[in-house]
Every structure is written in C-alpha cells, then in structure tokens.
Motif scaffolding. Structure first.
Motif, PDB file in Angstrom:
ATOM      1  N   ASP A 198      60.401 -22.792  83.195  1.00 42.71           N
ATOM      2  CA  ASP A 198      59.884 -23.036  81.595  1.00 42.71           C
ATOM      3  C   ASP A 198      60.170 -24.220  81.797  1.00 42.71           C
ATOM      4  OD1 ASP A 198      58.094 -22.654  79.515  1.00 42.71           O
ATOM      5  OD2 ASP A 198      59.922 -22.955  78.093  1.00 42.71           O
ATOM      6  N   ALA A 199      61.644 -25.261  81.996  1.00 40.01           N
ATOM      7  CA  ALA A 199      62.006 -26.130  81.353  1.00 40.01           C
ATOM      8  C   ALA A 199      60.730 -27.152  82.898  1.00 40.01           C
ATOM      9  CB  ALA A 199      63.027 -26.147  81.997  1.00 40.01           C
ATOM     10  N   MET A 200      60.889 -26.467  83.771  1.00 40.28           N
ATOM     11  CA  MET A 200      60.157 -27.581  84.597  1.00 40.28           C
ATOM     12  C   MET A 200      58.421 -27.915  84.542  1.00 40.28           C
ATOM     13  SD  MET A 200      60.267 -26.064  88.756  1.00 40.28           S
ATOM     14  CE  MET A 200      59.235 -27.838  89.212  1.00 40.28           C
ATOM     15  N   ASP A 201      57.740 -26.936  83.623  1.00 42.68           N
ATOM     16  CA  ASP A 201      56.363 -27.257  82.735  1.00 42.68           C
ATOM     17  C   ASP A 201      56.540 -28.255  81.778  1.00 42.68           C
ATOM     18  OD1 ASP A 201      55.515 -25.050  84.129  1.00 42.68           O
ATOM     19  OD2 ASP A 201      55.244 -23.545  82.534  1.00 42.68           O
TER      20      ASP A 201
ATOM     21  N   ARG B  38      77.211 -23.052  75.013  1.00 37.80           N
ATOM     22  CA  ARG B  38      76.989 -22.556  74.075  1.00 37.80           C
ATOM     23  C   ARG B  38      76.146 -22.572  73.166  1.00 37.80           C
ATOM     24  NH1 ARG B  38      79.013 -21.302  71.597  1.00 37.80           N
ATOM     25  NH2 ARG B  38      80.420 -22.406  69.695  1.00 37.80           N
ATOM     26  N   LEU B  39      74.846 -23.352  72.957  1.00 37.56           N
ATOM     27  CA  LEU B  39      74.023 -23.855  72.716  1.00 37.56           C
ATOM     28  C   LEU B  39      73.311 -22.485  72.446  1.00 37.56           C
ATOM     29  CD1 LEU B  39      71.241 -25.019  70.813  1.00 37.56           C
ATOM     30  CD2 LEU B  39      71.017 -26.018  73.287  1.00 37.56           C
ATOM     31  N   ASP B  40      73.339 -21.624  73.863  1.00 31.67           N
ATOM     32  CA  ASP B  40      72.597 -20.644  74.056  1.00 31.67           C
ATOM     33  C   ASP B  40      73.154 -19.544  73.433  1.00 31.67           C
ATOM     34  OD1 ASP B  40      70.529 -22.000  75.678  1.00 31.67           O
ATOM     35  OD2 ASP B  40      71.602 -20.871  77.880  1.00 31.67           O
ATOM     36  N   GLU B  41      74.438 -19.866  73.555  1.00 26.83           N
ATOM     37  CA  GLU B  41      75.673 -18.937  72.607  1.00 26.83           C
ATOM     38  C   GLU B  41      74.549 -18.433  70.908  1.00 26.83           C
ATOM     39  OE1 GLU B  41      79.091 -19.240  73.617  1.00 26.83           O
ATOM     40  OE2 GLU B  41      79.171 -17.633  75.071  1.00 26.83           O
TER      41      GLU B  41
ATOM     42  N   MET C 208      59.226 -35.426  72.590  1.00 22.63           N
ATOM     43  CA  MET C 208      58.810 -36.418  74.018  1.00 22.63           C
ATOM     44  C   MET C 208      58.877 -37.290  73.277  1.00 22.63           C
ATOM     45  SD  MET C 208      55.006 -34.912  72.581  1.00 22.63           S
ATOM     46  CE  MET C 208      53.836 -36.484  73.935  1.00 22.63           C
ATOM     47  N   LEU C 209      60.086 -37.958  71.972  1.00 22.47           N
ATOM     48  CA  LEU C 209      60.597 -38.820  71.472  1.00 22.47           C
ATOM     49  C   LEU C 209      61.741 -38.584  72.309  1.00 22.47           C
ATOM     50  CD1 LEU C 209      59.506 -39.303  67.536  1.00 22.47           C
ATOM     51  CD2 LEU C 209      59.009 -40.658  69.459  1.00 22.47           C
ATOM     52  N   LEU C 210      62.525 -38.074  71.808  1.00 24.27           N
ATOM     53  CA  LEU C 210      64.157 -37.803  72.853  1.00 24.27           C
ATOM     54  C   LEU C 210      63.490 -37.801  74.382  1.00 24.27           C
ATOM     55  CD1 LEU C 210      65.564 -35.454  70.878  1.00 24.27           C
ATOM     56  CD2 LEU C 210      66.052 -37.311  70.756  1.00 24.27           C
ATOM     57  N   THR C 211      62.280 -37.297  75.123  1.00 25.07           N
ATOM     58  CA  THR C 211      62.079 -37.632  76.206  1.00 25.07           C
ATOM     59  C   THR C 211      62.200 -39.175  77.199  1.00 25.07           C
ATOM     60  OG1 THR C 211      61.338 -35.125  76.798  1.00 25.07           O
ATOM     61  CG2 THR C 211      60.619 -36.531  78.440  1.00 25.07           C
TER      62      THR C 211
ATOM     63  N   LEU D 203      67.572 -33.396  73.586  1.00 19.38           N
ATOM     64  CA  LEU D 203      66.758 -33.117  74.029  1.00 19.38           C
ATOM     65  C   LEU D 203      66.661 -31.088  74.688  1.00 19.38           C
ATOM     66  CD1 LEU D 203      63.578 -33.384  74.613  1.00 19.38           C
ATOM     67  CD2 LEU D 203      65.224 -34.707  77.383  1.00 19.38           C
ATOM     68  N   LEU D 204      68.244 -31.396  74.904  1.00 18.53           N
ATOM     69  CA  LEU D 204      67.742 -29.692  75.562  1.00 18.53           C
ATOM     70  C   LEU D 204      68.165 -28.571  73.784  1.00 18.53           C
ATOM     71  CD1 LEU D 204      68.888 -26.926  77.103  1.00 18.53           C
ATOM     72  CD2 LEU D 204      71.093 -27.741  76.726  1.00 18.53           C
TER      73      LEU D 204
END
Length: 201
Positions: free
Chosen positions: A172-175, A142-145, A27-30, A91-92
C-alpha cells in the motif's frame, strides 16, 4: 512555518481534515520532502567534489578555502537533514491517518472511532516529530500505537497472518509512492517481520 503551525493558522487540524484534504496535504508534503532530498544529495555530491579538488591542490591557502566551502556545505546539509526528518515524519502521519479515514469510509464508519485522532494525541505527535532523537523507525512505531492501527485492523488485513499484513501495508505504501522500489519494499517488509518476531520472543 512548520506543518502543525500551518494547520493552526488555517484553523484546520488533522482532527477535522477528511480523506481528500489529507490526500492533498500528503501530495504537498511529498513534493517538499523530495525537493529536500534532492538538495541533500546535491550537497553530498558537492562535498565529494571539494574533497577531490583539495586532494589535488597543494597550495595551503586554496586548501583552506576548499575546507571552508566543505564546512559550509556540511552545515547546510546537517540542517536540511533535520528538516527532512521532520517532513518525513509529517508525511507518514498524514498518510497513515488518510488510510485510516479511507478504511473507515469504506466500512461505513464515518461517525465511528476508526480513523479519528484526539487533540491530545495530536500534541503528542507534534512533540515526537520535533524531537531529533526520535528516529523515523521509532516514530513509525509510536505513531502506529497512537493511531491504534494494529488494534483496529480493517477487513482487508483481518483474515491474514501478521507477516502477510505487514507485506500488504508495504504494498500500500508503494501504491502511494512512499516506497519507491521493489528492493526497498523487500527490505522494509523484512525489517517489519523481524521486529514483529523479536516482539513475540
């Protein structure tokens, strides 16, 4: 102080943060990312306004003044864009890890490997975040890997096709506010499906 320096100074790392702590940091990063984005958009509008003023002004001295103002705004915008890219990656990262932790908790895997990250992986992630040549799309891949999201899919996506699993992730990202509109969600889902198809060709 960047995100990872803050974590070190607080003696709290992504390795030790639980889902609720990750959510608070998310939330802070957003909020910070949104403030940066608003400033970037304001600078772009100001630059456009200066171009219009300079076009109407015929006095060389005033045009030079407008040009200098434009250059200052452009420099600030470029610096902010770099920081915005970093914040978006951070954030991601937090969002992805939080989702994994929550999935692990729902599956009763609190002590298992799912949702965990090694210190060595954390160092790799930090280097990727700070690298300006790594785009958001490249970083996400790369992060997903690193987090092994594809290899450790939870029960919610295990019974659906790869394309459907991608769409579930987009929703889920929209949520969680990471994707703002239906059109953006559609573009993201289409991009992911195309990339998956190219990878299998």
């Amino acid at each position: 102080m960047n995100f990872f320096e803050w974590l070190v100074s607080k003696r709290k790392t992504l390795v030790t943060m639980d889902a609720s702590e990750l959510r608070a940091q998310e939330m802070l990063l957003t909020s910070e990312r949104d403030r940066m984005l608003a400033r970037v958009q304001k600078l772009a509008a100001d630059k456009q306004g200066i171009i219009g003023k300079g076009a109407k002004e015929k006095t060389p001295e005033l045009r030079r003044t407008f040009a200098q103002q434009y250059d200052l705004l452009h420099t600030e915008q470029a610096m902010l864009m770099r920081h915005l890219n970093i914040r978006s990656k951070e954030l991601l990262t937090v969002s992805r890890l939080r989702l994994l932790r929550e999935s692990a908790q729902r599956a009763g895997m609190r002590g298992g490997a799912m949702g965990m990250i090694r210190e060595g992986d954390l160092a790799t992630i930090e280097r990727l975040i700070e690298n300006d040549r790594i785009s958001m799309e490249m970083y996400q891949e790369r992060l997903d890997e690193i987090l092994r999201i594809g290899a450790s899919a939870d029960e919610e996506t295990a019974a659906v096709s790869p394309a459907a699993a991608e769409l579930l992730q987009v929703w889920d990202a929209m949520d969680h506010g990471l994707i703002k509109s239906d059109s953006e969600a559609f573009d993201e889902a289409e991009r992911r499906v195309r990339e998956r198809q190219r990878a299998t060709e």
